[in-house]
Design an enzyme around this catalytic site. Structure first.
Site: not given
Ligand SMILES: *Cc1c(COP(=O)(O)O)cnc(C)c1O
Length: 392
Positions: A51, A103, A178, A203
């Site tokens: 952890r 998002y 982000d 992603k």
């Molecule tokens: C998918 C996504 C998230 C969240 O990520 P997870 O891995 O699904 O928790 C946050 N911001 C954007 C722009 C995303 O496309």
């Protein structure tokens, strides 16, 4: 240690340093171990408990810091987990300023913080940098959360100008970007004044839709230390196997993105020639084409378009064969979706209307298939749905 030579991105991303491996393993091993033994009762080693730290995760984090241009990088169990860690720096009564086309999961977390901890978020139109000025409060503003391009409307935020406004007026506030949609290959928020850049590693960074991860990069060691404290305290560090998978996936980021982006430009061109309204920062018709070009080195591989009719859009999505009907993006496979029916369905219809989110919008996430096959399949789907003339 001698200063390491810096290479171009595509070289850096595939070059994972592993100097201390006792067997010179070419691939960083998976340390699938929860605990690490100590030499004596008093002498602790570098690792004791996964952890708090795990060698596979450390290798991943060091590599991520390098490719993100970050002082420190941290890997957690999902993109939302990354934002959760970041928002724990905000105290009750303090405020967040964020975009108005966020998002869906981000909206959900911000609403939760508002209800449970009296942390208010002001939503602003981030396409105008000065829209932030009335909300900046030197005492209350703690985070400014930007997404650019937004999804699925592909709105662009001027990161350097907004960061400047924030830092001038609110020395205690952190600018957080982000960067999931662009990846560190195409956009580098930390070099444009952001204090924190985070990604859904689910992603483009991993690229294969076979793991979930979140990645945080910081511009200072101090913010990095504060975030690490939260990760260790809450226990959301990424496990060794997922760390290894992400480290493997990220090596091909540049080559995947180059291919996906080149195909996306072709798809945008094809749709515009057939008269559809396309939302894509690579289109010269995009209202913020110049701004995006200034802050990013490419338009990426996600676009959306309008058909003018919800029924036609549904038929297109269902007629596509090569494009899987799926939420998410960043995968080597191409995806098609209707945001208002899928990823953004949790946003109430009146708010979707307020945000001018068209109900007929189709989002395409372009993968690495041969672009001629992608275009043929899309053309067939458009024809089958009656969206374009068979002769066209
Ligand atoms: C998918 C996504 C998230 C969240 O990520 P997870 O891995 O699904 O928790 C946050 N911001 C954007 C722009 C995303 O496309």
């Amino acid at each position: 240690m001698a200063e390491q030579k810096r290479y171009r991105f595509a070289t850096e991303v595939v070059t994972v340093d592993n100097p201390d491996d006792p067997h010179n393993a070419a691939s960083v091993p998976i340390y699938q171990s929860a605990t690490f033994k100590q030499k004596s009762a008093t002498a602790g080693g570098e690792y004791d408990y996964s952890r708090s730290g795990n060698p596979t995760r450390t290798h991943l984090e060091n590599h991520l810091a390098k490719v993100m241009g970050a002082k420190r990088a941290l890997a957690v169990t999902s993109g939302m987990g990354a934002l959760d860690v970041i928002t724990r720096l905000v105290r009750a009564g303090e405020e967040i300023i964020a975009g108005d086309d966020l998002y869906g999961g981000t909206n959900r977390l911000l609403s939760f913080l508002n209800k449970s901890q009296n942390i208010k978020t002001h939503h602003i139109d981030t396409t105008r940098a000065d829209a932030i000025l009335p909300y900046l409060d030197p005492v209350k503003t703690r985070l400014v959360l930007l997404e650019t391009p937004t999804n699925p409307l592909i709105k662009i935020a001027d990161i350097p100008t907004i960061a400047q406004y924030v830092h001038d007026k609110c020395p205690n506030a952190l600018v957080v970007v982000d960067n999931t949609m662009m990846s560190p290959y195409l956009q580098r928020p930390l070099e444009m004044g952001a204090d924190i850049s985070y990604h859904s590693g689910t992603k483009y960074l991993s690229g294969h839709h076979d793991l979930m991860a979140g990645v945080i990069g910081t511009r200072s060691d101090d913010v990095g230390d504060q975030l690490y404290y939260v990760i260790n305290a809450t226990g959301c560090g990424l496990g060794p196997f997922d760390s290894w998978l992400l480290l493997r996936g990220i090596k091909t980021l540049a080559v995947r993105m180059d291919k996906q982006q080149a195909s996306a430009i072709r798809v945008c061109d094809f749709l515009e020639r057939h008269g559809f309204k396309v939302h894509y920062p690579g289109s010269r018709k995009h209202p913020q084409y110049e701004l995006h070009k200034r802050i990013a080195s490419g338009p990426g591989a996600v676009l959306s378009f309008e058909t003018g009719d919800v029924g036609i859009s549904e038929r297109i999505v269902e007629a596509a064969k090569l494009w899987s009907i799926s939420v998410s993006f960043g995968c080597v496979n191409s995806l098609i979706s209707m945001p208002c029916r899928m990823s953004h369905a949790s946003i109430p219809a009146h708010i979707r209307a307020e945000r001018a989110l068209p109900e007929d919008l189709i989002r395409l996430c372009i993968g690495i298939e041969d672009v001629e096959d992608l275009l043929d399949d899309l053309r067939d789907a458009l024809q089958a749905a009656g969206a374009i003339d068979v002769k066209a």
